[in-house]
Write an enzyme that holds these catalytic residues in place. Structure first.
Site, mmCIF file in Angstrom:
data_model
loop_
_atom_site.group_PDB
_atom_site.id
_atom_site.type_symbol
_atom_site.label_atom_id
_atom_site.label_comp_id
_atom_site.label_asym_id
_atom_site.label_seq_id
_atom_site.Cartn_x
_atom_site.Cartn_y
_atom_site.Cartn_z
ATOM 1 C CB SER A 121 14.304 45.073 63.590
ATOM 2 O OG SER A 121 13.788 46.055 64.461
ATOM 3 C CB VAL A 122 14.732 39.771 61.282
ATOM 4 C CG1 VAL A 122 14.727 38.837 60.077
ATOM 5 C CG2 VAL A 122 16.162 39.951 61.783
#
Length: 400
Positions: A121-122
């Site tokens: 999710s970065v």
């Protein structure tokens, strides 16, 4: 007499042709010269705009903090099965960069500094930045709805801002892919967008009413980037972010659609406390925007430096990305555009990620001008605690 008239007439025509040709040749030369000057200016501006200097503090300054961080890495590797990499930067200079553990457990190959991690999710911050770049080019507005770009999108009145802030109320695309996709390969963004109009998945709430972290929202944002730009999401990021910032080991990877690159890691999980098992791929692994950017700690440092220094986006765009969103009722939410805000300190901008054995964290302590990047690939689950320990060590042992 007639001969003289004809001769004068021929001379006049020839002169007119020469003058006309000279005029067009001169103007064509001017246009080419002007175009060349303009093109050169664009290249110069681009070169000036994207400049990231990877600098390190002298060893005599970082010797103490490096020793303590090395000890921390060895300890969590042995006690908590951490196999990954850490980078710390202060005042835009690298304080510490190292890795520990294995890249391949069967072959007992150690991790090297060029190992490439799935960011999970970065990845969302790159999607948000792509949207802001298109906004700055006046190709879209934050108030545009998804239906502006995809008329058949079944969930109405959802704006780009709703997607960025996780206030869209969209259902989980994981469910759609797992229950309604019938082919024996994972769907791409385009294919899943085409499937949504016939899906039975219902929205959770009307746009803007609540905050609900949504991978679906960022998959839709990446689809909008592709629709507006006319190129793939990977190519857009490559041309507008990765290449200009010289992030040479960063790319988007879609399972079964893209070639596995050199040094690209696989995610693992620990089985019965001693054996590492590879984590297989799923039907959701070709979707991009919410995940599937691969990178290295040094490339993420370049990204953060380029973003914070205002080289990539305007200060106005960056401020929006780093500011809390809000619902239609005025309730603040701890999420900007692709970044989370620490509830106790809004100047701590961060994002964590977990996917297929990868655990990731990028934390930006704006007040301290400190960046901590942690990437791992064996399902490590204590990123927040590790991050706090790293910050404490740096704060107590680095005098700059």
């Amino acid at each position: 007499m007639n001969f003289l008239k004809n001769y004068i007439k021929q001379i006049s025509i020839a002169f007119l042709i020469i003058v006309t040709a000279s005029f067009f040749a001169f103007n064509n030369f001017e246009l080419k010269e002007e175009k060349a000057i303009h093109q050169e200016a664009i290249l110069d501006n681009k070169e000036d705009k994207f400049f990231v200097s990877v600098e390190y503090y002298p060893e005599e300054i970082t010797k103490k903090v490096n020793h303590k961080l090395d000890s921390l890495l060895k300890r969590i590797n042995k006690r908590h099965d951490f196999h990954g990499a850490v980078l710390v930067a202060k005042n835009n200079k690298i304080v510490y960069k190292n890795q520990v553990g294995y890249t391949d457990f069967r072959k007992k190959k150690y991790l090297k500094e060029d190992a490439v991690f799935q960011l999970a999710s970065v990845s969302k911050q790159f999607t948000a930045a792509a949207i802001m770049l298109l906004k700055e080019q006046n190709k879209l507005k934050l108030s545009d709805t998804v239906n502006t770009f995809f008329p058949n999108f079944p969930y109405k009145n959802i704006t780009i801002k709703n997607l960025l802030n996780h206030t869209s109320g969209l259902p989980k695309y994981f469910w759609v892919a797992e229950h309604e996709w019938t082919q024996n390969r994972p769907p791409t963004n385009t294919e899943l967008m085409q499937l949504l109009p016939s899906s039975k998945a219902q929205r959770f709430f009307k746009p803007g009413r609540n905050f609900d972290y949504s991978n679906t929202g960022y998959f839709v944002l990446a689809s909008i980037v592709e629709k507006v730009s006319g190129i793939s999401f990977n190519n857009f990021l490559e041309k507008n972010i990765f290449d200009p910032l010289e992030m040479n080991n960063t790319y988007v990877y879609r399972f079964k659609n893209d070639v596995v690159r050199e040094n690209q890691l696989i995610g693992y999980r620990l089985y019965k406390g001693w054996r590492h098992l590879k984590i297989g791929n799923t039907v959701n692994d070709a979707i991009v925007g919410d995940k599937n950017v691969y990178s290295t700690p040094e490339d993420l440092f370049k990204w953060t430096y380029g973003l914070n220094s205002g080289q990539l986006l305007s200060k106005e765009s960056l401020s929006l990305m780093y500011s809390k969103g809000e619902t239609i009722y005025g309730r603040k939410i701890p999420y900007g555009f692709g970044f989370r805000m620490d509830r106790s300190n809004e100047n701590n901008i961060y994002h964590y990620g977990k996917w297929n054995g990868f655990s990731t964290a990028l934390t930006n302590y704006l007040e301290d001008n400190l960046v901590v990047i942690v990437l791992e690939h064996t399902s490590y689950n204590a990123m927040k605690s590790l991050n706090e320990k790293i910050k404490k060590i740096v704060s107590q042992n680095l005098e700059v």
